[in-house]
Design an enzyme around this catalytic site. Sequence first.
Site, PDB file in Angstrom:
ATOM      1  N   TRP A 407       0.842  -1.211   0.000  1.00  0.00           N
ATOM      2  CA  TRP A 407       0.000   0.000   0.000  1.00  0.00           C
ATOM      3  C   TRP A 407       0.870   1.252   0.000  1.00  0.00           C
ATOM      4  O   TRP A 407       0.528   2.256  -0.625  1.00  0.00           O
ATOM      5  CB  TRP A 407      -0.897   0.008   1.235  1.00  0.00           C
ATOM      6  CG  TRP A 407      -1.692   1.273   1.406  1.00  0.00           C
ATOM      7  CD1 TRP A 407      -2.930   1.548   0.903  1.00  0.00           C
ATOM      8  CD2 TRP A 407      -1.302   2.449   2.138  1.00  0.00           C
ATOM      9  NE1 TRP A 407      -3.333   2.818   1.264  1.00  0.00           N
ATOM     10  CE2 TRP A 407      -2.360   3.399   2.017  1.00  0.00           C
ATOM     11  CE3 TRP A 407      -0.177   2.804   2.885  1.00  0.00           C
ATOM     12  CZ2 TRP A 407      -2.310   4.656   2.622  1.00  0.00           C
ATOM     13  CZ3 TRP A 407      -0.125   4.058   3.466  1.00  0.00           C
ATOM     14  CH2 TRP A 407      -1.186   4.965   3.339  1.00  0.00           C
ATOM     15  N   HIS A 408       2.021   1.182   0.678  1.00  0.00           N
ATOM     16  CA  HIS A 408       2.880   2.359   0.805  1.00  0.00           C
ATOM     17  C   HIS A 408       3.560   2.734  -0.498  1.00  0.00           C
ATOM     18  O   HIS A 408       3.921   3.904  -0.690  1.00  0.00           O
ATOM     19  CB  HIS A 408       3.940   2.129   1.880  1.00  0.00           C
ATOM     20  CG  HIS A 408       3.425   2.283   3.273  1.00  0.00           C
ATOM     21  ND1 HIS A 408       2.710   1.299   3.917  1.00  0.00           N
ATOM     22  CD2 HIS A 408       3.512   3.314   4.150  1.00  0.00           C
ATOM     23  CE1 HIS A 408       2.389   1.722   5.131  1.00  0.00           C
ATOM     24  NE2 HIS A 408       2.852   2.937   5.295  1.00  0.00           N
ATOM     25  N   GLY A 409       3.767   1.790  -1.380  1.00  0.00           N
ATOM     26  CA  GLY A 409       4.449   2.137  -2.613  1.00  0.00           C
ATOM     27  C   GLY A 409       4.539   0.969  -3.561  1.00  0.00           C
ATOM     28  O   GLY A 409       4.508  -0.201  -3.150  1.00  0.00           O
TER      29      GLY A 409
END
Length: 619
Positions: A407-409
């Site tokens: 989700w972060h990257g």
Amino acid sequence: MTLDNIKIFLTSIFSFNEQYPLLFTQFNFWAFFALVFAVFSLFHSKRLLRNGFLFFASIFFYYKTSGLFVLILIFDTILDYLLGCFMDHSKRQGARKFHMIFGVVVNLLVLFYFKYAYFFTDAYNTIVGSKYEVINWLAQWTNDLTGKNYFDASKILLPVGISFYTFQNISYLVDVYKKKIKHVSNVLDFGFYVSFFPQLVAGPIIRADQFVPQLYKKFFLSRRQFGIAVFWILNGLAKKLIMSDYLAVNFVDRVFNNPSLYTAFENLSALFIYSLQVYADFSGYTDIAIGVAMLMGFYLPKNFNSPYKADSPSNFWKRWHISLSKWLQDYLYIPLGGNRNATFGTYFCILFIAFVIIMLSKSVVVASVIAALAVILTIVSLASKRARLKISTNINMLNTMLLGGLWHGASWNFMIWGGLNGVGILGFKIWRHFKQWLRSLVSGLIFAAFFACNYFWPSPVLMIFTVWSGVFFFGALVRCLYSAIWPNRDIPWLNNSWNIFMTFVFISFTRLFFRSGSNLDPAIANETAWNTAKAMVNSIGGHWNTAAIPEILSNYWPVFTLFVVGMIIHWLPEHFKRWYRVNFALMPIWLMGIVVVATIFVLYQFVTADLQPFIYFQF
């Protein structure tokens, strides 16, 4: 003023300029907020006007921050508003479920298109050996329809904050489906919930059941709440400008941009200092968002609780980015089965991830290790129902952390980062049930294994694991000997300090993969991030020139001093922080004004020449 000057002035206000986004650290944001707050104060008691005005102000804010990507936000808002209405007006449960699933799928598809197109295309090309290139079909279709080349179809840009408002919309759809809340009947109210500008682009993620009830409450702001709001704003600005930006510009960014040019000590220091930088940056944004929202009578959830006071990886994730951790727990971990059982999603996620890892690595060793682990877990699961439940729970947790990392990257470094945190949580769950003597034995064997491997097959990564496991073994051995000699004389503060230190070191090392994957062009993110991480590992696990450390400390003494001061402030007792926060809020207005002016003057001294966006804008 001439008409031409007025036209230029209005154009500058209502046009998008990526060089001047509405950042909390820029004067233009506070001019925008002053105007919004002035208009807001005229009809704050009229609920519909208030919410409608803040909705349009938020849309304008997002337009000034992201340009035409505001159309995606408007599309998601209208779609999810209609689906919420359809669900509550549907008499059949099947129709409700269809609308919920349809909404979740569409929201995720939009997110995947803009955020993960390069990631999945790169993975597919690597697995099958193809050479597909990413094309921005939305841009291409728009150009074809208009007959003009308005947009660059060769690349897909990531809209600011899309991950945050996508998760907010999903929580709304699921909560309406589960009847935890009723659908929002007015599109202006719903649009305000989705786009509330203080938290729109970097959180915290506001859950529908937490924020929707506030839509219908009357405005209220006490004298003390006003003081607390001002404190949070100043506190957040100080974190961002004094700590985060200064540490980034003067040390962290330099090392991460060219790790091979710096010594092992500088690379290791950059990891630890980055932990403070990213905390000051993200929690600083949250503090400002909470303060700005509070001034308008709205309350955002707490997103940080002194995370570097955590005494274990699991405790860290109860203190860090709390709104995301809770979201993943309620909308991913529990639906996967949580601590109850394994579901189809449990096995699909872990098997798919394992398959991709094997195909990307193209290594027989990796495939053999994963296959052996799968066979062992299967045998143990079949042999014991209790063991099967524990294994299912841990796989669900590991899936959640892996997907939370993604989700972060959109790079493998983020998934590695999430996986390492998952392994850390799993390892602590097992470790805490060991007796002291068993902890010494296990850590000693692990240390011996890494020492032997590094002796026969020396490499930087094995050297790092050897040193780390050696420190871990030393701590476990000292504890074991102490408890054997003085069984009734425990020293809780010393044990807690050691656990906090070891947790901070572990979390900082995982951030090697987090930081090296940040702020990158998605088209080259995987390769660039991996090369950066590899270069830092080679440096930290390579030759150490200890004679150069005093000179490095001398050259960067402001950076190291600020790091030490920042960590001391972070570790201050919570009751002391609450004391000075409340006392600030209770100051006479004239004295508070003096403090605000003095603080702004100090903050201005730390403003950097280059624009330093908040780190989590990229997510």
